[in-house]
Enzyme design. Structure first.
Site, PDB file in Angstrom:
ATOM      1  N   GLY A 244       0.690  -4.947   1.012  1.00 27.66           N
ATOM      2  CA  GLY A 244      -0.506  -5.057   0.162  1.00 27.66           C
ATOM      3  C   GLY A 244      -0.254  -5.831  -1.119  1.00 27.66           C
ATOM      4  O   GLY A 244      -1.196  -6.361  -1.726  1.00 27.66           O
TER       5      GLY A 244
ATOM      6  N   ALA B 173       0.859  -1.174   0.000  1.00 31.09           N
ATOM      7  CA  ALA B 173       0.000   0.000   0.000  1.00 31.09           C
ATOM      8  C   ALA B 173       0.899   1.229   0.000  1.00 31.09           C
ATOM      9  O   ALA B 173       2.067   1.160   0.405  1.00 31.09           O
ATOM     10  CB  ALA B 173      -0.895  -0.019   1.225  1.00 31.09           C
TER      11      ALA B 173
HETATM   12  N1  CAA Z   1       4.497   3.130  -1.063  1.00 29.54           N
HETATM   13  C1  CAA Z   1       4.830   4.254  -1.729  1.00 29.54           C
HETATM   14  N2  CAA Z   1       5.914   4.345  -2.526  1.00 29.54           N
HETATM   15  C2  CAA Z   1       6.692   3.251  -2.659  1.00 29.54           C
HETATM   16  C3  CAA Z   1       6.408   2.042  -1.999  1.00 29.54           C
HETATM   17  C4  CAA Z   1       5.237   2.010  -1.184  1.00 29.54           C
HETATM   18  N3  CAA Z   1       4.839   0.883  -0.538  1.00 29.54           N
HETATM   19  N4  CAA Z   1       7.355   1.157  -2.305  1.00 29.54           N
HETATM   20  C5  CAA Z   1       8.217   1.764  -3.127  1.00 29.54           C
HETATM   21  N5  CAA Z   1       7.824   3.041  -3.348  1.00 29.54           N
HETATM   22  C6  CAA Z   1       8.479   4.062  -4.186  1.00 29.54           C
HETATM   23  C7  CAA Z   1       9.674   4.650  -3.468  1.00 29.54           C
HETATM   24  O1  CAA Z   1       9.274   5.659  -2.552  1.00 29.54           O
HETATM   25  C8  CAA Z   1      10.467   5.181  -4.636  1.00 29.54           C
HETATM   26  O2  CAA Z   1       9.886   6.400  -5.065  1.00 29.54           O
HETATM   27  P1  CAA Z   1      10.830   7.657  -5.432  1.00 29.54           P
HETATM   28  O3  CAA Z   1      11.632   7.170  -6.613  1.00 29.54           O
HETATM   29  O4  CAA Z   1       9.862   8.723  -5.764  1.00 29.54           O
HETATM   30  O5  CAA Z   1      11.686   7.909  -4.243  1.00 29.54           O
HETATM   31  C9  CAA Z   1      10.209   4.160  -5.732  1.00 29.54           C
HETATM   32  O6  CAA Z   1       9.023   3.461  -5.332  1.00 29.54           O
HETATM   33  C10 CAA Z   1      11.324   3.145  -5.865  1.00 29.54           C
HETATM   34  O7  CAA Z   1      11.531   2.568  -4.591  1.00 29.54           O
HETATM   35  P2  CAA Z   1      12.974   2.437  -3.913  1.00 29.54           P
HETATM   36  O8  CAA Z   1      13.858   3.565  -4.341  1.00 29.54           O
HETATM   37  O9  CAA Z   1      12.775   2.266  -2.438  1.00 29.54           O
HETATM   38  O10 CAA Z   1      13.484   1.089  -4.587  1.00 29.54           O
HETATM   39  P3  CAA Z   1      14.509   0.040  -3.968  1.00 29.54           P
HETATM   40  O11 CAA Z   1      14.827  -0.908  -5.071  1.00 29.54           O
HETATM   41  O12 CAA Z   1      15.635   0.705  -3.292  1.00 29.54           O
HETATM   42  O13 CAA Z   1      13.690  -0.737  -2.838  1.00 29.54           O
HETATM   43  C11 CAA Z   1      11.787  -1.864  -1.933  1.00 29.54           C
HETATM   44  C12 CAA Z   1      12.583  -1.522  -3.192  1.00 29.54           C
HETATM   45  C13 CAA Z   1      12.608  -2.806  -1.031  1.00 29.54           C
HETATM   46  C14 CAA Z   1      10.514  -2.591  -2.367  1.00 29.54           C
HETATM   47  C15 CAA Z   1      11.442  -0.588  -1.142  1.00 29.54           C
HETATM   48  O14 CAA Z   1      10.874   0.352  -2.041  1.00 29.54           O
HETATM   49  C16 CAA Z   1      10.479  -0.798  -0.036  1.00 29.54           C
HETATM   50  O15 CAA Z   1      10.850  -1.303   1.015  1.00 29.54           O
HETATM   51  N6  CAA Z   1       9.211  -0.391  -0.225  1.00 29.54           N
HETATM   52  C17 CAA Z   1       8.196  -0.450   0.795  1.00 29.54           C
HETATM   53  C18 CAA Z   1       7.707  -1.879   0.997  1.00 29.54           C
HETATM   54  C19 CAA Z   1       6.704  -1.945   2.113  1.00 29.54           C
HETATM   55  O16 CAA Z   1       6.999  -1.678   3.252  1.00 29.54           O
HETATM   56  N7  CAA Z   1       5.463  -2.323   1.787  1.00 29.54           N
HETATM   57  C20 CAA Z   1       4.386  -2.450   2.723  1.00 29.54           C
HETATM   58  C21 CAA Z   1       3.584  -1.193   2.757  1.00 29.54           C
HETATM   59  S1  CAA Z   1       2.438  -1.174   4.083  1.00 29.54           S
HETATM   60  C22 CAA Z   1       1.094  -2.038   3.531  1.00 29.54           C
HETATM   61  O17 CAA Z   1       1.077  -2.569   2.435  1.00 29.54           O
HETATM   62  C23 CAA Z   1      -0.052  -2.038   4.465  1.00 29.54           C
HETATM   63  C24 CAA Z   1      -1.160  -2.929   4.117  1.00 29.54           C
HETATM   64  O18 CAA Z   1      -1.168  -4.104   4.393  1.00 29.54           O
HETATM   65  C25 CAA Z   1      -2.365  -2.384   3.508  1.00 29.54           C
END
Ligand code: CAA
Length: 277
Positions: A108, A63
């Site tokens: 998500g 999400a």
């Molecule tokens: N929400 C919003 N933006 C996200 C995102 C997320 N879940 N995951 C990645 N992005 C965005 C980043 O902010 C980044 O945007 P910018 O280029 O504008 O900075 C872009 O996608 C690329 O991401 P990274 O630079 O972080 O890429 P990476 O290769 O270094 O890392 C990753 C990849 C490990 C997936 C890392 O992006 C990450 O950890 N993302 C979050 C994962 C996460 O925690 N997901 C769970 C969300 S909570 C949820 O889902 C609740 C629920 O149950 C409803």
């Protein structure tokens, strides 16, 4: 739609979450568009769906954390409901949905894959429920569906530790049905990417499903889903009703008629053109 693409290839529909710059993270707009995309599927012609993400790196990275970061308690609950409503629509969608998981399936992303009937992934896929590291619980069904899919003990371990797991481990614990590798030549160069092979495998599976009697396939989905929520005495009655519902259909007559005809003439090729009626 800005963030969701739809393509139909014969009887197979492909829905692609297309927000590659944010690794296909699910914000409110993506959820609304997904809802619309499922509503728009032509169930008269489509017999199986594939759900995937744009690009080679991520299926869905969760999400949208930016959008969630300022929510109040009430807004958080209603955001959870928004996701849950769409995911439940996918889970109870009349025809099978295959998740083709092409990279990160976190939070998500893991949750939406679990609302699909079948999960297959590319070798670079990574799964996890990282929410407790963000100060929240999984909110789009993760606490419920992960426990049902891999068992309560493994689900609790993954959710409490927030540890991400690679494709092979996801396969080992039964979270995915298959892991698809890239094709590599003798010199070690990739000739077909894992994503392309993944989509080919998903389409092949969807094509096999689409060739079978559509009413029967739909009834199997409903019997399995509804039966899992009931005790065995009620569950077998659910099956009986859906089994009975197949009789007198054109598909049942064509399917059984074909078998009986083959007995008289073994040279008959088994190609049944099921009509979905
Ligand atoms: N929400 C919003 N933006 C996200 C995102 C997320 N879940 N995951 C990645 N992005 C965005 C980043 O902010 C980044 O945007 P910018 O280029 O504008 O900075 C872009 O996608 C690329 O991401 P990274 O630079 O972080 O890429 P990476 O290769 O270094 O890392 C990753 C990849 C490990 C997936 C890392 O992006 C990450 O950890 N993302 C979050 C994962 C996460 O925690 N997901 C769970 C969300 S909570 C949820 O889902 C609740 C629920 O149950 C409803």
């Amino acid at each position: 739609m800005d963030y969701v693409l739809y393509e139909q290839k014969d009887a197979i529909g492909i829905i692609t979450i297309n927000r590659e710059k944010a690794l296909n993270a699910l914000n409110s707009q993506v959820l609304d568009e997904l809802n619309e995309a499922f509503d728009a599927v032509d169930l008269n012609t489509v017999r199986c769906l594939i759900l995937t993400g744009a690009g080679e790196k991520s299926f869905v990275a969760g999400a949208d954390i930016g959008e969630m970061s300022t929510l109040t308690k009430a807004e958080g609950e209603s955001f959870g409901k928004k996701g849950n409503d769409v995911f439940r629509k996918i889970e109870t969608f009349p025809i099978p949905v295959i998740a083709a998981i092409n990279g990160f399936a976190l939070g998500g992303g893991c949750e939406i894959s679990m609302s699909c009937d079948i999960r297959i992934c590319s070798e670079n896929a990574m799964f996890g429920q990282p929410e407790v590291g963000l100060g929240i619980t999984p909110g789009f069904g993760g606490t419920q569906r992960l426990a049902r899919l891999v068992g309560a003990g493994m689900a609790k371990q993954l959710i409490y530790t927030a540890r991400n797991i690679k494709a092979d481990e996801a396969y080992r614990i039964g979270l995915v049905n298959d892991v698809i590798k890239a094709t590599v030549d003798e010199a070690g160069n990739i000739t077909v990417s894992a994503k392309d092979n993944l989509m080919a495998a998903a389409e092949k599976m969807a094509g096999t499903i689409a060739k079978n009697a559509p009413i029967a396939v739909r009834n199997c989905k409903k019997a399995i889903n509804d039966g899992l929520e009931a005790d065995m005495d009620k569950a077998i009655v659910i099956e009986e009703k859906l089994f009975g519902d197949c009789f007198e259909t054109e598909d049942q007559k064509a399917g059984m008629g074909n078998f009986l005809k083959k007995k008289d003439d073994p040279t008959k090729v088994k190609v049944v053109d099921f009509k979905n009626c």
